[in-house]
Design a protein around this motif. Sequence first.
Motif, mmCIF file in Angstrom:
data_model
loop_
_atom_site.group_PDB
_atom_site.id
_atom_site.type_symbol
_atom_site.label_atom_id
_atom_site.label_comp_id
_atom_site.label_asym_id
_atom_site.label_seq_id
_atom_site.Cartn_x
_atom_site.Cartn_y
_atom_site.Cartn_z
ATOM 1 N N GLU A 156 0.837 -1.212 0.000
ATOM 2 C CA GLU A 156 0.000 0.000 0.000
ATOM 3 C C GLU A 156 0.868 1.257 0.000
ATOM 4 O O GLU A 156 0.592 2.220 -0.731
ATOM 5 C CB GLU A 156 -0.892 0.019 1.247
ATOM 6 N N LYS A 157 1.903 1.259 0.821
ATOM 7 C CA LYS A 157 2.794 2.420 0.896
ATOM 8 C C LYS A 157 3.574 2.608 -0.409
ATOM 9 O O LYS A 157 3.892 3.744 -0.792
ATOM 10 C CB LYS A 157 3.755 2.277 2.079
ATOM 11 N N MET A 158 3.856 1.512 -1.088
ATOM 12 C CA MET A 158 4.496 1.617 -2.384
ATOM 13 C C MET A 158 3.556 2.317 -3.375
ATOM 14 O O MET A 158 3.990 3.135 -4.185
ATOM 15 C CB MET A 158 4.876 0.230 -2.889
ATOM 16 N N CYS A 159 2.271 1.982 -3.311
ATOM 17 C CA CYS A 159 1.280 2.681 -4.147
ATOM 18 C C CYS A 159 1.310 4.185 -3.867
ATOM 19 O O CYS A 159 1.349 5.011 -4.784
ATOM 20 C CB CYS A 159 -0.127 2.153 -3.856
ATOM 21 N N GLU A 160 1.305 4.531 -2.593
ATOM 22 C CA GLU A 160 1.307 5.950 -2.214
ATOM 23 C C GLU A 160 2.602 6.624 -2.664
ATOM 24 O O GLU A 160 2.586 7.767 -3.149
ATOM 25 C CB GLU A 160 1.146 6.085 -0.705
ATOM 26 N N PHE A 161 3.731 5.944 -2.513
ATOM 27 C CA PHE A 161 5.017 6.495 -2.930
ATOM 28 C C PHE A 161 5.004 6.859 -4.412
ATOM 29 O O PHE A 161 5.347 7.983 -4.797
ATOM 30 C CB PHE A 161 6.129 5.486 -2.634
ATOM 31 N N TYR A 162 4.618 5.914 -5.264
ATOM 32 C CA TYR A 162 4.633 6.191 -6.704
ATOM 33 C C TYR A 162 3.622 7.269 -7.078
ATOM 34 O O TYR A 162 3.873 8.073 -7.986
ATOM 35 C CB TYR A 162 4.379 4.906 -7.491
ATOM 36 N N SER A 163 2.501 7.316 -6.366
ATOM 37 C CA SER A 163 1.500 8.346 -6.674
ATOM 38 C C SER A 163 2.044 9.750 -6.425
ATOM 39 O O SER A 163 1.544 10.722 -6.993
ATOM 40 C CB SER A 163 0.235 8.127 -5.839
ATOM 41 N N THR A 171 -4.943 3.174 -6.409
ATOM 42 C CA THR A 171 -6.011 2.863 -5.459
ATOM 43 C C THR A 171 -5.649 1.588 -4.720
ATOM 44 O O THR A 171 -5.396 0.554 -5.349
ATOM 45 C CB THR A 171 -7.358 2.627 -6.170
ATOM 46 N N ALA A 172 -5.584 1.652 -3.399
ATOM 47 C CA ALA A 172 -5.363 0.470 -2.566
ATOM 48 C C ALA A 172 -6.688 0.121 -1.895
ATOM 49 O O ALA A 172 -7.260 0.949 -1.175
ATOM 50 C CB ALA A 172 -4.284 0.736 -1.520
ATOM 51 N N GLU A 242 -5.760 6.767 -3.291
ATOM 52 C CA GLU A 242 -6.883 6.460 -2.405
ATOM 53 C C GLU A 242 -6.599 5.156 -1.672
ATOM 54 O O GLU A 242 -6.134 4.178 -2.269
ATOM 55 C CB GLU A 242 -8.191 6.297 -3.183
ATOM 56 N N LEU A 243 -6.891 5.141 -0.361
ATOM 57 C CA LEU A 243 -6.878 3.934 0.450
ATOM 58 C C LEU A 243 -8.280 3.773 1.010
ATOM 59 O O LEU A 243 -8.738 4.603 1.797
ATOM 60 C CB LEU A 243 -5.855 4.065 1.586
ATOM 61 N N LEU A 244 -8.973 2.702 0.601
ATOM 62 C CA LEU A 244 -10.399 2.610 0.886
ATOM 63 C C LEU A 244 -10.799 1.232 1.399
ATOM 64 O O LEU A 244 -10.372 0.206 0.872
ATOM 65 C CB LEU A 244 -11.211 2.903 -0.386
#
Length: 333
Positions: A156-163, A171-172, A242-244
């Motif tokens: 999830e944090k990798m998703c946020e990092f690249y975003s 979106t996670a 987004e983390l939902l």
Amino acid sequence: MRKTRVLVCGATGFIGRNLIERFSSREDMEVYGTYFKTSPNKSLLDIDNINLLEIDLTDKNQVDSLIHDKDVVVQAAAVTTGIKDVVTRPYIHVTDNAVMNSIIFRSCFENKVKHVLFFSCTTMYPNQDKPVREEDFNGKIVDKYFGVGWTKVYIEKMCEFYSRICDTKFTAIRHSNIYGPHDKYDLERSHVFGATVTKVMHSKKGKFEVWGDGSEKRDLLYISDLVDFVETIIGNQKIPFELLNIGSGSGISIRNLVEKIIEISGEKLAIDFDTTKPTINFNLTVDIEKVRKKYNWKPKVSLADGIRKTISWYKDNIYLNHEGNIMQKGEGV
């Protein structure tokens, strides 16, 4: 007008299979799907508007070749099994999943994919009676979920990092227990719902065995509701990350779930509780207010209706072979 090129990683898995079926009916999408260890069966091969590719998602060169011209990537590929492996072989959920997603996300970044969706889970949440919100994660993961829970948080944090460093949206999705057609139903790999349905449908002794005392609660969501959400978020997410939470928003004990499945199936079974078998005393219900308010999404299929739909599909598609193994029609084609 150019169609949106959508890639579903893990197209022969439970969530991926349902996603790719839905996407294939859309005229605005050109649909691609990957598989690796689980080959597509005949029913999947017969669907139009799907391009299936055998890909090792831990191989960077194969992944780069796959992703270079895609617009949306839905990452539904994962090493997943049931509670037995979570308790006895937790390491199998860690390494390959971390490597696979690291390679996929970097390739999406380098190839300027417009939107990436990742299916996380809820194993990182604390054990509590009230519905958990996205911000309730406090780093105190239940011991038996330590490996899989922290792996999901890392991804999830990798998703946020690249975003934060590109124009790709991420979106996670922290989804609760998903159930329905194309789930795993063999007892070695299935989750609680799939295992329960299989044991109910094939009981020969008039008894049903529950691992544990059945008091732990789970939040169950029918697969079509999850697919509806994915379509909603692809068309409507505006911010980079987004983390939902996604779930039904209500919990049911394993004891009550078993009783409900038995009742709807029409079988006459006595329930035995075996507290010596692997289990995790963990209660989970997810709070879905964030996605209700922000994306006007809510579940449409009740648990009772979902059970009826699943049992109907099961009767039409699942059978025991001569060796007593659970098989799906067309499997191995």
